[in-house]
Each structure stands twice: as structure tokens, then as C-alpha cells.
Motif scaffolding. Structure first.
Motif, mmCIF file in Angstrom:
data_model
loop_
_atom_site.group_PDB
_atom_site.id
_atom_site.type_symbol
_atom_site.label_atom_id
_atom_site.label_comp_id
_atom_site.label_asym_id
_atom_site.label_seq_id
_atom_site.Cartn_x
_atom_site.Cartn_y
_atom_site.Cartn_z
ATOM 1 N N MET A 1 -33.940 37.019 53.760
ATOM 2 C CA MET A 1 -33.102 36.646 52.676
ATOM 3 C C MET A 1 -33.623 35.223 51.951
ATOM 4 O O MET A 1 -34.405 34.819 52.515
ATOM 5 C CB MET A 1 -31.849 36.123 53.442
ATOM 6 C CG MET A 1 -30.569 35.564 52.237
ATOM 7 S SD MET A 1 -29.935 37.088 51.660
ATOM 8 C CE MET A 1 -28.931 37.902 53.119
ATOM 9 N N SER A 2 -33.528 35.401 50.772
ATOM 10 C CA SER A 2 -33.663 34.062 49.852
ATOM 11 C C SER A 2 -32.741 33.357 49.394
ATOM 12 O O SER A 2 -31.823 34.007 48.923
ATOM 13 C CB SER A 2 -34.640 34.720 48.731
ATOM 14 O OG SER A 2 -34.870 33.789 47.674
ATOM 15 N N HIS A 81 -40.520 36.702 48.136
ATOM 16 C CA HIS A 81 -40.533 35.070 47.983
ATOM 17 C C HIS A 81 -41.056 34.366 49.118
ATOM 18 O O HIS A 81 -41.158 34.691 50.270
ATOM 19 C CB HIS A 81 -39.036 34.903 47.878
ATOM 20 C CG HIS A 81 -38.182 34.995 49.216
ATOM 21 N ND1 HIS A 81 -37.872 36.256 49.283
ATOM 22 C CD2 HIS A 81 -37.734 34.191 50.190
ATOM 23 C CE1 HIS A 81 -37.252 36.454 50.241
ATOM 24 N NE2 HIS A 81 -37.093 35.228 50.930
ATOM 25 N N HIS A 83 -41.473 31.191 51.993
ATOM 26 C CA HIS A 83 -40.946 30.209 52.657
ATOM 27 C C HIS A 83 -41.914 29.331 53.394
ATOM 28 O O HIS A 83 -43.154 29.457 53.791
ATOM 29 C CB HIS A 83 -40.306 30.785 54.080
ATOM 30 C CG HIS A 83 -39.122 31.482 53.623
ATOM 31 N ND1 HIS A 83 -37.716 30.907 53.164
ATOM 32 C CD2 HIS A 83 -38.997 33.058 53.465
ATOM 33 C CE1 HIS A 83 -36.973 31.708 52.852
ATOM 34 N NE2 HIS A 83 -37.645 32.893 53.182
ATOM 35 N N HIS A 125 -42.278 37.214 52.040
ATOM 36 C CA HIS A 125 -41.707 38.487 52.554
ATOM 37 C C HIS A 125 -40.531 39.007 51.380
ATOM 38 O O HIS A 125 -40.263 38.291 50.500
ATOM 39 C CB HIS A 125 -40.876 38.368 53.875
ATOM 40 C CG HIS A 125 -39.848 37.808 53.872
ATOM 41 N ND1 HIS A 125 -38.711 37.987 54.662
ATOM 42 C CD2 HIS A 125 -39.122 36.546 53.268
ATOM 43 C CE1 HIS A 125 -37.563 37.166 54.580
ATOM 44 N NE2 HIS A 125 -37.923 36.275 53.618
ATOM 45 N N GLU A 127 -36.891 41.668 51.560
ATOM 46 C CA GLU A 127 -35.753 42.353 52.252
ATOM 47 C C GLU A 127 -35.014 43.404 51.402
ATOM 48 O O GLU A 127 -34.608 42.824 50.431
ATOM 49 C CB GLU A 127 -35.041 41.539 53.064
ATOM 50 C CG GLU A 127 -35.765 40.466 54.075
ATOM 51 C CD GLU A 127 -34.840 39.225 54.139
ATOM 52 O OE1 GLU A 127 -34.873 38.351 53.280
ATOM 53 O OE2 GLU A 127 -34.370 38.977 55.285
HETATM 54 MN MN MN Z 1 -36.494 34.832 53.156
#
Ligand code: MN
Length: 326
Positions: A1-2, A81, A83, A125, A127
Motif C-alpha cells: 500500500m502506498s 512506489h 519506502h 514495490h 500491489e
Molecule cells: Mn507500499
């Protein structure tokens, strides 16, 4: 998740006095994940008052969402995106999510399994809801802040299907991260922490052991209401329980599924902005610049049908580090 907001607000965390046993409800906010036919999530961490529970610093609850290929929404569509400085935890109640990362991981997660991605120095990553999928998607996305001494570790990805389960009366508790009542998850944790899912039968009751030096919070994932130490809780808000508790008394109305988060109160002040956790403005700004420049720090995600997500513009003021509560 972003965090897909185009103008994400700065969030900072750090050391304050602990509160003892409390019962505070945080409704959180609804956030659109962006894109056509995209999902909405309910974000209860960080919130205006509580930015962290232990090292847990982000909690999105989504679904149950109709993602049937013929009639439903597009489900999860989170482009590549980056992290830094955190771990992401994916936990599902229903459906599937396909994870890809720059390490070459390609992993579909289903209910009962756990995806753990350690960003450390840097990772990227994506998703997505797989093309061939169940009609309903329902789950949570969590972030764990890495302590300073470990925040630059090499990026890693873990998929766990064999997780310990505690049984007490009508409750089955799966410990997916950290430790609870002597049950320890095999997933890599960098701070004293617990993440667990408690499933109670209708009318079931349980008393789960808690560490009084840790802080805890619970969220109803699915099903009926549950009474948490006398507090009636339904789907929606996060119930923050503070520290100083030795047990968690639960009593279910109907069958219910509850998320338990906890850990040692996080002593460091952090800067959390967009998808980065750092310690100061310059660290986060450097990560942003490197991602937007395509720097090798974040590698490359292969196979996602779409563009990567550019980092938004930094606010006009310097990001400040802040404590774990407002
Ligand atoms: Mn993420």
C-alpha cells in the motif's frame, strides 16, 4: 500500500510520557487510493492525536469491497512506489493481493498468510488485485517504523504461511508479528512488538495476556461487535488502550474478528512523509529526490502494467520530527 495523496501532510513521531490504561476511540479518515474505480480505505493511524502504537505507525483498513472482474471495482491498483525506514505488513480477511518488488519477489497473499516487506535503506514495490480473483477484497495494510539502529538495513521480503495460533476458550489468536503470550511469529521484527488477529465465536470470551510496559490498540476487522474490557466496539474506530494492562478481556456478541496491535512505546522522534520514514527533513528530501531521479537505491519493479508513482512536492516548510502522540 502506498500513501497516494498528492499533498500528503507531514507526520512526525517521538518520545513522550506514556498514559497508563486508557480507552480512546479514533475514527480516522477515509482516503481514496486514487485512480479510476479505485478503493477507499479507512486510515486510523496516524491520527490527529496518536501517531503510533508501539512501532506501528500506519493502519489502513479496506473493504469488504466488491472487486468481481465483471461488476466490481478495480480493487487494489498501487503502482510501483518506494519506502524507507519501515516495514510493511499485509494481512487479509478476504481475497488476494499480488505483490511485486525490486528484489524480484512476486507473491500473492491470501487470508491467513502474511507479507512482510522490510524497506530499510530503500525498496520499491507494487500491489494489485490479480486478474483472476475472488469477488471480495478485505484487509489491512500496516507499517512498522524501524528503530534508528536498524533503519538502514538491507531491503528484504518475507512471506509467512505457518504462524503460531493461541487458543483460549472460544478464541483463536494468530500472532503474525512479534510475540503474544509466549507465541512468537517467525517474521523478522526489529523492536518489541505484537500484531495479532483474534477470531471469536458468537458468545465467545477470552482473556489475552498483555505486557504492561507496552501500549496496545484494537480494531474490529469483521463480523459483530465485541466488548473490550467493558467498551463496546464495532467496525470503524481504532480503540487505543494505553499501557499498564496485564490482560485484554474480550467478549463477542456474534462471531467477530479483531486486530490487536501493540509494542514498546517508540522512544525516537521520526519524520513520516509520503512513503518514507526518516529522522530529519534532509533524509526524507534525499529519498524523494533519489526516487524521482530513478536512483538505483530503490531498484526497479518489473511486470506491473502501468507507470511508477512519482513522489509529490515537499511542503514549503522543513519537515520536523515529532513524537508518538500529539
Ligand atoms: Mn507500499
Amino acid at each position: 500500500m502506498s500513501n497516494l495523496a498528492t499533498d500528503p501532510r507531514e507526520t512526525e513521531c517521538g518520545a513522550e510520557a506514556v498514559d497508563g490504561p486508557v480507552a480512546e476511540r479514533y475514527a480516522g479518515v477515509e482516503v481514496a487510493l486514487g485512480g479510476p474505480r479505485a478503493m477507499t480505505v479507512r486510515r486510523t493511524l496516524p491520527n490527529r492525536t496518536r501517531r503510533m502504537v508501539g512501532a506501528w505507525c500506519f493502519l489502513d483498513h479496506y473493504g469488504p469491497e466488491d472487486v468481481a472482474a465483471a461488476s466490481g471495482s478495480a480493487g487494489m491498483r498501487v503502482p510501483p512506489h518506494p519506502h524507507t525506514g519501515l516495514q510493511t505488513v499485509s494481512w487479509l480477511v478476504e481475497g488476494e493481493v499480488l505483490h511485486r518488488d525490486c528484489l524480484g519477489s512476486l507473491q500473492t497473499i491470501v487470508p491467513g498468510a502474511m507479507n512482510l516487506m522490510t524497506a530499510g535503506h530503500g525498496i520499491s514495490h507494487s500491489e494489485e488485485s490479480p486478474e483472476d480473483r475472488s469477488p471480495t477484497l478485505h484487509g489491512v495494510q500496516l507499517w512498522v517504523a524501524l528503530p534508528g539502529e536498524h533503519r538502514g538495513v538491507a531491503p528484504a521480503f518475507e512471506h509467512h504461511v505457518d504462524l503460531p495460533v493461541l487458543r483460549d476458550g472460544g478464541a483463536a489468536t494468530t500472532v503474525f508479528l512479534g510475540e503474544l503470550g509466549g507465541a512468537r511469529s517467525p517474521a523478522t521484527a526489529y523492536s518489541p512488538i505484537v500484531g495479532a488477529e483474534i477470531v471469536l465465536d458468537a458468545g465467545g470470551a477470552a482473556r489475552l495476556p498483555l505486557r504492561p510496559d507496552w501500549e496496545h490498540a484494537v480494531l474490529v476487522l469483521d463480523g459483530s461487535d465485541v466488548t473490550v474490557d467493558g467498551e463496546l466496539l464495532e467496525r470503524g474506530p481504532l480503540l487505543y488502550l494505553g499501557t499498564g494492562r496485564t490482560e485484554l478481556p474480550l467478549a463477542a456478541g456474534g462471531p467477530v474478528r479483531v486486530l490487536l496491535l501493540g509494542g514498546e512505546p517508540f522512544a525516537e522522534r521520526i519524520v513520516m512523509w509520503w512513503n518514507f520514514v526518516g529522522r530529519d527533513h534532509d533524509e526524507v528530501a534525499a529519498a524523494r529526490t533519489e526516487w524521482n531521479a530513478g536512483d538505483a537505491r530503490f531498484g526497479e519493479v518489473h511486470g506491473y502494467a502501468g507507470d511508477r508513482l512519482p513522489a509529490p512536492t515537499l511542503p514549503s516548510v522543513r519537515l520536523r520530527s515529532r513524537g508518538r502522540r500529539a
